[in-house]
Design an enzyme around this catalytic site. Sequence first.
Site, mmCIF file in Angstrom:
data_model
loop_
_atom_site.group_PDB
_atom_site.id
_atom_site.type_symbol
_atom_site.label_atom_id
_atom_site.label_comp_id
_atom_site.label_asym_id
_atom_site.label_seq_id
_atom_site.Cartn_x
_atom_site.Cartn_y
_atom_site.Cartn_z
ATOM 1 N N ASP A 6 0.830 -1.211 0.000
ATOM 2 C CA ASP A 6 0.000 0.000 0.000
ATOM 3 C C ASP A 6 0.862 1.258 0.000
ATOM 4 O O ASP A 6 1.974 1.257 0.529
ATOM 5 C CB ASP A 6 -0.921 -0.018 1.236
ATOM 6 C CG ASP A 6 -2.033 1.017 1.134
ATOM 7 O OD1 ASP A 6 -2.413 1.382 0.002
ATOM 8 O OD2 ASP A 6 -2.517 1.455 2.186
ATOM 9 N N HIS A 23 2.038 3.339 -9.112
ATOM 10 C CA HIS A 23 1.852 1.907 -9.388
ATOM 11 C C HIS A 23 3.020 1.374 -10.223
ATOM 12 O O HIS A 23 3.497 0.264 -10.016
ATOM 13 C CB HIS A 23 0.528 1.665 -10.122
ATOM 14 C CG HIS A 23 -0.679 2.025 -9.308
ATOM 15 N ND1 HIS A 23 -0.788 1.714 -7.970
ATOM 16 C CD2 HIS A 23 -1.828 2.677 -9.625
ATOM 17 C CE1 HIS A 23 -1.961 2.156 -7.510
ATOM 18 N NE2 HIS A 23 -2.599 2.757 -8.496
ATOM 19 N N LEU A 117 11.117 -20.391 -4.981
ATOM 20 C CA LEU A 117 10.092 -19.553 -4.347
ATOM 21 C C LEU A 117 8.716 -19.759 -5.000
ATOM 22 O O LEU A 117 8.612 -19.802 -6.223
ATOM 23 C CB LEU A 117 10.506 -18.084 -4.505
ATOM 24 C CG LEU A 117 9.510 -17.022 -4.020
ATOM 25 C CD1 LEU A 117 9.511 -16.934 -2.500
ATOM 26 C CD2 LEU A 117 9.844 -15.653 -4.611
HETATM 27 C C1 IPE Z 1 -5.166 -2.770 0.099
HETATM 28 O O1 IPE Z 1 -4.907 -1.434 -0.182
HETATM 29 C C2 IPE Z 1 -5.275 -3.550 -1.175
HETATM 30 C C3 IPE Z 1 -4.019 -3.758 -1.906
HETATM 31 C C4 IPE Z 1 -2.834 -3.436 -1.494
HETATM 32 C C5 IPE Z 1 -4.153 -4.407 -3.182
HETATM 33 P P1 IPE Z 1 -6.093 -0.366 -0.344
HETATM 34 O O2 IPE Z 1 -5.461 0.955 -0.492
HETATM 35 O O3 IPE Z 1 -7.019 -0.797 -1.402
HETATM 36 O O4 IPE Z 1 -6.846 -0.514 1.069
HETATM 37 P P2 IPE Z 1 -7.752 0.541 1.828
HETATM 38 O O5 IPE Z 1 -8.778 0.988 0.835
HETATM 39 O O6 IPE Z 1 -6.863 1.664 2.243
HETATM 40 O O7 IPE Z 1 -8.302 -0.199 3.003
HETATM 41 C C1 IPE Z 2 -1.666 0.191 -3.322
HETATM 42 O O1 IPE Z 2 -1.460 1.554 -3.360
HETATM 43 C C2 IPE Z 2 -1.866 -0.396 -4.694
HETATM 44 C C3 IPE Z 2 -3.232 -0.899 -4.934
HETATM 45 C C4 IPE Z 2 -4.191 -0.929 -4.063
HETATM 46 C C5 IPE Z 2 -3.503 -1.389 -6.277
HETATM 47 P P1 IPE Z 2 -2.673 2.577 -3.332
HETATM 48 O O2 IPE Z 2 -3.109 2.838 -4.739
HETATM 49 O O3 IPE Z 2 -3.737 2.115 -2.424
HETATM 50 O O4 IPE Z 2 -1.962 3.875 -2.773
HETATM 51 P P2 IPE Z 2 -2.503 4.869 -1.667
HETATM 52 O O5 IPE Z 2 -2.959 4.047 -0.495
HETATM 53 O O6 IPE Z 2 -3.636 5.614 -2.294
HETATM 54 O O7 IPE Z 2 -1.345 5.742 -1.351
HETATM 55 MG MG MG Z 3 -4.157 2.409 -0.457
#
Ligand code: IPE
Ligand code: IPE
Ligand code: MG
Length: 207
Positions: A6, A23, A117
């Site tokens: 995240d 991303h 792995l």
């Molecule tokens: C969790 O991150 C999902 C992934 C890393 C794929 P999110 O950014 O989607 O989670 P929330 O919305 O903050 O809970």
């Molecule tokens: C995690 O990063 C990647 C996915 C959930 C695909 P985020 O896109 O949730 O990034 P933040 O949390 O908004 O910084």
């Molecule tokens: Mg996020």
Amino acid sequence: IAIIMDGNGRWAKKRFLPRVAGHKRGLETVRETVRTCTELGVEYLTLFAFSSENWRRPDEEVSFLMGLFMQALEREVDRLHGRNIRLKIVGHLARFSGELQARIEVAQLKTAGNTGLTLTICADYGGRWDIAQAAQKVVAQGQELTPENLDKAMALAHVPDPDLMIRTGGETRISNFLLWQAAYSELFFSDCLWPDFDEAALDEAIS
Ligand code: IPE
Ligand code: IPE
Ligand code: MG
């Protein structure tokens, strides 16, 4: 080891870049993390790439993530195969394009016999989805709904319960990741944004 990757969006925002740039950088961290885990002799690495809930994001971001996933499968699978890595993609998947589903199938078949792995990418995955689909399977087979039978019917049945579950990005929640399998996992929350999560950060989490 299981990781909720995240913080990509915030990493980009801090640099006045579009979220998708985060991303893209995040994919490089995936590459590096896989390499480090291979070197450390980690046997199972499970990464949360796209949640059941992430479909609610803007169409443009979802399409970008699908494109990135497609590109990664095209470009990385030979390299993973060369390093004896077994690749598994786990999730509902039915909502992915036919082309993406076909590529997933090819990648899994190609690396199925590898003994290094086991890299599992959770995509269109949710812990609740996995529990529900496992329960449906157990019932359909006329078995009793016991924890043991559910365990065997999980989409993640090929992975032992994680010893360590890491979440980057500073949030201290599980966001529907391994609800069933994380019952006894150590939880490690890092403020590091995923694109910044380097080998030193992973070492710290493992220590
Ligand atoms: C969790 O991150 C999902 C992934 C890393 C794929 P999110 O950014 O989607 O989670 P929330 O919305 O903050 O809970
Ligand atoms: C995690 O990063 C990647 C996915 C959930 C695909 P985020 O896109 O949730 O990034 P933040 O949390 O908004 O910084
Ligand atoms: Mg996020």
